[in-house]
Structures are given as C-alpha cells and as structure tokens.
Design a protein around this motif. Structure first.
Motif, PDB file in Angstrom:
ATOM      1  N   ALA A 199       7.178 -10.048  -3.130  1.00 30.90           N
ATOM      2  CA  ALA A 199       6.213  -9.513  -3.494  1.00 30.90           C
ATOM      3  C   ALA A 199       5.659 -11.315  -3.461  1.00 30.90           C
ATOM      4  CB  ALA A 199       6.729  -9.521  -4.952  1.00 30.90           C
ATOM      5  N   LYS A 200       6.341 -11.819  -3.201  1.00 36.51           N
ATOM      6  CA  LYS A 200       5.919 -13.230  -2.858  1.00 36.51           C
ATOM      7  C   LYS A 200       5.405 -13.254  -1.078  1.00 36.51           C
ATOM      8  CE  LYS A 200       7.281 -18.202  -2.285  1.00 36.51           C
ATOM      9  NZ  LYS A 200       8.735 -18.903  -3.087  1.00 36.51           N
ATOM     10  N   GLN A 201       6.121 -12.887  -0.459  1.00 37.72           N
ATOM     11  CA  GLN A 201       5.383 -12.482   1.205  1.00 37.72           C
ATOM     12  C   GLN A 201       3.808 -11.734   1.200  1.00 37.72           C
ATOM     13  OE1 GLN A 201       8.805 -10.700   2.507  1.00 37.72           O
ATOM     14  NE2 GLN A 201       9.033 -12.508   4.334  1.00 37.72           N
ATOM     15  N   CYS A 202       3.839 -10.821   0.112  1.00 41.09           N
ATOM     16  CA  CYS A 202       2.860 -10.066  -0.635  1.00 41.09           C
ATOM     17  C   CYS A 202       1.825 -10.879  -0.478  1.00 41.09           C
ATOM     18  CB  CYS A 202       3.122  -8.899  -1.111  1.00 41.09           C
ATOM     19  SG  CYS A 202       1.879  -8.068  -1.922  1.00 41.09           S
ATOM     20  N   HIS A 203       2.313 -11.781  -1.427  1.00 43.42           N
ATOM     21  CA  HIS A 203       1.019 -12.409  -2.188  1.00 43.42           C
ATOM     22  C   HIS A 203       0.395 -13.071  -1.166  1.00 43.42           C
ATOM     23  CE1 HIS A 203      -0.602 -15.292  -5.117  1.00 43.42           C
ATOM     24  NE2 HIS A 203      -1.181 -14.092  -5.431  1.00 43.42           N
ATOM     25  N   LYS A 204       1.354 -14.005  -0.010  1.00 41.85           N
ATOM     26  CA  LYS A 204       0.674 -14.965   0.890  1.00 41.85           C
ATOM     27  C   LYS A 204       0.184 -14.630   2.073  1.00 41.85           C
ATOM     28  CE  LYS A 204       2.218 -18.614   3.343  1.00 41.85           C
ATOM     29  NZ  LYS A 204       1.498 -18.437   4.786  1.00 41.85           N
ATOM     30  N   ALA A 205       0.592 -13.497   2.603  1.00 41.70           N
ATOM     31  CA  ALA A 205      -0.129 -12.158   3.477  1.00 41.70           C
ATOM     32  C   ALA A 205      -1.577 -12.012   2.425  1.00 41.70           C
ATOM     33  CB  ALA A 205       0.241 -11.131   3.904  1.00 41.70           C
ATOM     34  N   VAL A 206      -1.696 -11.902   2.100  1.00 47.18           N
ATOM     35  CA  VAL A 206      -2.671 -11.164   1.046  1.00 47.18           C
ATOM     36  C   VAL A 206      -4.171 -12.268   0.838  1.00 47.18           C
ATOM     37  CG1 VAL A 206      -3.987 -10.221  -0.492  1.00 47.18           C
ATOM     38  CG2 VAL A 206      -1.940  -8.716   0.228  1.00 47.18           C
ATOM     39  N   ARG A 207      -3.185 -13.444  -0.054  1.00 49.86           N
ATOM     40  CA  ARG A 207      -3.918 -14.987   0.197  1.00 49.86           C
ATOM     41  C   ARG A 207      -4.696 -14.803   1.515  1.00 49.86           C
ATOM     42  NH1 ARG A 207      -2.603 -18.263  -4.209  1.00 49.86           N
ATOM     43  NH2 ARG A 207      -3.492 -16.404  -5.858  1.00 49.86           N
ATOM     44  N   ASP A 208      -4.247 -15.439   2.425  1.00 53.05           N
ATOM     45  CA  ASP A 208      -4.146 -16.328   3.370  1.00 53.05           C
ATOM     46  C   ASP A 208      -5.596 -15.123   4.244  1.00 53.05           C
ATOM     47  OD1 ASP A 208      -2.282 -17.734   3.250  1.00 53.05           O
ATOM     48  OD2 ASP A 208      -1.290 -17.420   4.644  1.00 53.05           O
ATOM     49  N   ALA A 209      -5.679 -13.741   4.667  1.00 49.46           N
ATOM     50  CA  ALA A 209      -6.513 -12.659   4.556  1.00 49.46           C
ATOM     51  C   ALA A 209      -7.240 -12.621   4.061  1.00 49.46           C
ATOM     52  CB  ALA A 209      -5.593 -11.178   4.840  1.00 49.46           C
ATOM     53  N   ALA A 210      -7.491 -13.105   2.961  1.00 52.36           N
ATOM     54  CA  ALA A 210      -8.754 -12.368   1.850  1.00 52.36           C
ATOM     55  C   ALA A 210      -9.580 -14.099   1.938  1.00 52.36           C
ATOM     56  CB  ALA A 210      -8.360 -12.610   0.366  1.00 52.36           C
TER      57      ALA A 210
ATOM     58  N   ASP B   2      -9.802  -6.550   8.406  1.00 56.55           N
ATOM     59  CA  ASP B   2      -7.756  -5.375   9.726  1.00 56.55           C
ATOM     60  C   ASP B   2      -7.302  -5.773   8.818  1.00 56.55           C
ATOM     61  OD1 ASP B   2     -10.126  -3.618  10.426  1.00 56.55           O
ATOM     62  OD2 ASP B   2      -9.242  -3.849  13.032  1.00 56.55           O
ATOM     63  N   GLN B   3      -7.131  -7.390   8.780  1.00 54.34           N
ATOM     64  CA  GLN B   3      -5.459  -8.132   8.488  1.00 54.34           C
ATOM     65  C   GLN B   3      -5.245  -8.036   7.135  1.00 54.34           C
ATOM     66  OE1 GLN B   3      -5.794 -11.980  10.464  1.00 54.34           O
ATOM     67  NE2 GLN B   3      -6.586 -11.872  12.349  1.00 54.34           N
ATOM     68  N   LEU B   4      -6.601  -7.844   5.870  1.00 56.32           N
ATOM     69  CA  LEU B   4      -5.741  -7.337   4.894  1.00 56.32           C
ATOM     70  C   LEU B   4      -5.895  -6.078   4.505  1.00 56.32           C
ATOM     71  CD1 LEU B   4      -6.901  -8.909   2.025  1.00 56.32           C
ATOM     72  CD2 LEU B   4      -9.104  -8.435   2.103  1.00 56.32           C
ATOM     73  N   ILE B   5      -6.437  -5.462   5.447  1.00 53.87           N
ATOM     74  CA  ILE B   5      -5.772  -4.027   5.041  1.00 53.87           C
ATOM     75  C   ILE B   5      -4.349  -3.614   5.381  1.00 53.87           C
ATOM     76  CG2 ILE B   5      -6.187  -1.735   5.055  1.00 53.87           C
ATOM     77  CD1 ILE B   5      -8.875  -2.373   5.740  1.00 53.87           C
ATOM     78  N   GLU B   6      -4.445  -4.402   6.606  1.00 50.88           N
ATOM     79  CA  GLU B   6      -2.669  -3.984   6.676  1.00 50.88           C
ATOM     80  C   GLU B   6      -2.066  -4.722   5.376  1.00 50.88           C
ATOM     81  OE1 GLU B   6      -0.191  -5.185  10.647  1.00 50.88           O
ATOM     82  OE2 GLU B   6      -1.579  -6.001  10.733  1.00 50.88           O
ATOM     83  N   ALA B   7      -2.017  -6.117   5.250  1.00 44.51           N
ATOM     84  CA  ALA B   7      -1.463  -6.897   4.355  1.00 44.51           C
ATOM     85  C   ALA B   7      -1.044  -6.031   3.369  1.00 44.51           C
ATOM     86  CB  ALA B   7      -2.291  -8.878   4.300  1.00 44.51           C
ATOM     87  N   SER B   8      -2.056  -5.807   2.767  1.00 36.64           N
ATOM     88  CA  SER B   8      -2.302  -4.439   1.468  1.00 36.64           C
ATOM     89  C   SER B   8      -1.252  -3.813   1.762  1.00 36.64           C
ATOM     90  CB  SER B   8      -3.461  -4.203   0.759  1.00 36.64           C
ATOM     91  OG  SER B   8      -4.162  -3.645   1.498  1.00 36.64           O
ATOM     92  N   GLY B   9      -1.890  -3.117   3.002  1.00 35.91           N
ATOM     93  CA  GLY B   9      -0.788  -1.714   2.993  1.00 35.91           C
ATOM     94  C   GLY B   9       0.346  -1.790   3.231  1.00 35.91           C
ATOM     95  N   ARG B  10       1.139  -3.204   3.103  1.00 36.64           N
ATOM     96  CA  ARG B  10       2.726  -3.714   3.658  1.00 36.64           C
ATOM     97  C   ARG B  10       3.482  -3.800   2.528  1.00 36.64           C
ATOM     98  NH1 ARG B  10       3.441  -8.310   6.936  1.00 36.64           N
ATOM     99  NH2 ARG B  10       1.783  -9.538   7.362  1.00 36.64           N
ATOM    100  N   CYS B  11       2.259  -4.220   0.712  1.00 38.72           N
ATOM    101  CA  CYS B  11       2.970  -4.579   0.042  1.00 38.72           C
ATOM    102  C   CYS B  11       3.879  -4.663  -0.870  1.00 38.72           C
ATOM    103  CB  CYS B  11       1.969  -5.531  -1.251  1.00 38.72           C
ATOM    104  SG  CYS B  11       1.002  -6.632  -0.287  1.00 38.72           S
ATOM    105  N   SER B  12       3.937  -3.401  -0.206  1.00 41.43           N
ATOM    106  CA  SER B  12       5.352  -2.535  -0.592  1.00 41.43           C
ATOM    107  C   SER B  12       6.448  -2.539   0.221  1.00 41.43           C
ATOM    108  CB  SER B  12       5.142  -0.762  -1.236  1.00 41.43           C
ATOM    109  OG  SER B  12       4.534  -0.079  -0.498  1.00 41.43           O
ATOM    110  N   ARG B  13       6.543  -2.845   0.858  1.00 41.04           N
ATOM    111  CA  ARG B  13       7.640  -2.823   1.900  1.00 41.04           C
ATOM    112  C   ARG B  13       7.837  -4.617   2.108  1.00 41.04           C
ATOM    113  NH1 ARG B  13       3.373  -0.065   4.420  1.00 41.04           N
ATOM    114  NH2 ARG B  13       4.285  -1.324   6.485  1.00 41.04           N
ATOM    115  N   ILE B  14       7.889  -5.038   1.780  1.00 38.67           N
ATOM    116  CA  ILE B  14       8.404  -6.502   1.478  1.00 38.67           C
ATOM    117  C   ILE B  14       7.874  -7.383   0.169  1.00 38.67           C
ATOM    118  CG2 ILE B  14       6.979  -6.781   3.831  1.00 38.67           C
ATOM    119  CD1 ILE B  14       4.908  -8.436   2.765  1.00 38.67           C
TER     120      ILE B  14
END
Length: 299
Positions: free
Chosen positions: A220-231, A206-218
């Motif tokens: 790029a660097k934050q998006c990458h970190k959030a996805v990597r942490d969840a993955a 759920d965290q990974l899906i949420e992180a990828s879903g909000r990538c377009s709203r934050i």
C-alpha cells in the motif's frame, strides 16, 4: 506527417516566438476557362488561394482525434478505478486510488469544452472554404467578358479586356487571402501549441494509469508513493487545457473577423464587376451572368 511539416516550419521561422511569415506562397493560377471542381469541402483549392488552409485543417483534425482518444483512455481508467475501489480495504491504497481518480477526472472534465470549440472552428472554416470557392466562377465571368469584347470589336480590344478582368479578379483574390491570412496564421500557432500540450500529457497520464492499475499487487505504501509521484506531474494539466480553450475562443474571434472581411470583399467585388462590364461594353452589351452576380456572396 502534417504535424512534422508545420513543426519544421515553425522552427525555421524562429520557434514559438516566430512572427507571421512574409514569404508564404499562395498560388493564384490563371484567369482562364478551367472547369469548376465539384463542390467538396476537404479538397484544397490551389488555384484560388485555399492551398494554405488544408495543412492547418489537417493539424487541427489530428488534434481533435488525439483529444477523443485521450478522453476515451481517461474514461476507461476512471471506470477501472471505480471498479477497484469497493474491494480496496487498505487506507493508503484507497487514498492512492482516490487521488488517481481525482486527477484523471479533472483531466477528463477539461476536455469536452476544448473538443466542442475545435468542432465550432471546423464548422466555421467550411464557410471560409465556400467563400474562397466563389473565385472559381470568376474565371468564367472573365472569359465571357473577353469573348464578348473580342466579338463586338473584332479583336481590337481583346487585350484590354484580358488586362481589365484579370486585374479585377487578381485584386480581389488578394483581398480574400488577406482577409483570411491572420486567422490562418493564428490557427497554425494555436494547433502547434495544442499539439505540444497534448503530447506533454501522454507520458505522465500513462504512468498514473499504470501506477493505479498495479496498486492491488504491491504494498500500500508503494502504491501511494507511485500514484502521488505520477499525479504530481499532472497537477497543472487541467489549467494548461483550460488555457488552450481560452486561446481557441480568441481563434474563433479571428475566424469571425476573417469571414466578415471576406463577405465584404465579395460584395464589393460584385459591384465592381458590374462597373467593369459597363466599361467594357459601353454600347449596351450585358453579361449573361449579370443576374447571377447578385447572388455571388451567398454561401
């Protein structure tokens, strides 16, 4: 509800390293003349030793449902990422989405073979149910033998007939339950372990899906970190699911052994039943069901 009951049972027996319990109670009922229940594969047979199977089936069915729902969630998330990727221009954001896509796809690909294995186990378990159900006819055989002895001896050997037929039926009922015992216990352990594995995947997924879903709203660097942490939390998940699939193969082998053992017991029961009839009716009386006993082991 069933999952909670079996978790409590496992904890009471000593956690995940618990050995097979020696005090699980199987109800055997009386060898009376109760009516045969309608053929139904989901109905527990408390009178013929099947009572313990139903909770294990319920737990496995719940796991199968969880896997189906989880796979649908993954497929929807993968579809969303594939839809977003063409419109994503930032390199880090694209890398993040691609990493999320790879992780979710890896999880999704690990599920079908496990799902198929659970289905195979469920189908084969119907055979075990049918084999257990043969015991329902045994009561009628016993009652008929007692009636014939009572009539032919004017009641003098009625008690003997009751004792002999009950001993045969009870002994082979115990054998059937013994044949299935190892499989039932392994099935409990397997499904508890599988439930634990599936439960552990929900939150990071759920965290990974949420992180990828909000990538377009934050950013790029934050998006990458959030996805990597969840993955990162799901890095070992495909291997965990593959381990559960390997364990399901072992469970299927145990199940096949149980079926062969039960079939052998039923064949031997048929032979002993004919010998019992001969001993109870030494002057040539024959069981009206004798012609049917040859078919008792057919499923």
């Amino acid at each position: 509800m069933q999952r909670s009951l079996w978790l409590l049972l496992l904890l009471a027996l000593g956690g995940t390293n618990a050995k097979e319990p020696k005090n699980i109670r199987y109800e055997t009922g009386n060898q009376g003349t109760a009516g045969i229940e309608p053929e139904g594969e989901s109905e527990p047979l408390s009178d013929s030793g099947y009572l313990i199977i139903q909770p294990t089936s319920d737990l496995q069915n719940q796991n199968a449902k969880t896997i189906t729902e989880f796979r649908e969630k993954l497929d929807n998330a993968v579809g969303g990422i594939l839809s977003d990727l063409p419109d994503t221009s930032k390199k880090k954001r694209r890398q993040a989405l691609q990493e999320a896509l790879n992780t979710l796809t890896g999880l999704s690909l690990a599920l079908p073979k496990l799902e198929a294995s659970l289905s195979d186990i469920g189908q084969q378990q119907k055979v075990i149910v049918r084999l257990f159900r043969h015991q329902e006819e045994w009561r009628f055989w016993a009652a008929d033998q007692v009636r014939k002895v009572m009539e032919s001896t004017e009641g003098l050997r009625t008690a003997e007939a009751v004792t002999v037929t009950e001993e045969v039926n009870n002994r082979y009922s115990t054998r059937l339950r013994g044949c299935a015992g190892d499989f039932i216990w392994l099935q409990i352990r397997f499904n508890l372990d599988l439930a634990k594995t599936l439960d552990s995947l929900h939150s990071p997924t759920d965290q990974l899906i949420e992180a990828s879903g909000r990538c377009s709203r934050i950013r790029a660097k934050q998006c990458h970190k959030a996805v990597r942490d969840a993955a990162g939390e799901l890095q070992l998940a495909p291997q965990d699911l593959n381990d559960r699939w390997s364990a399901s193969d072992q469970l299927k082998e145990s199940q096949s052994t149980a079926v062969r053992c039960m079939e052998q017991a039923l064949e031997e029961y048929t032979e002993e039943r004919l010998l019992t009839e001969t001993s109870l009716h030494p002057h040539g009386l024959r069981d009206t069901y004798r012609g049917r006993t040859k078919h008792i082991c057919r499923t």
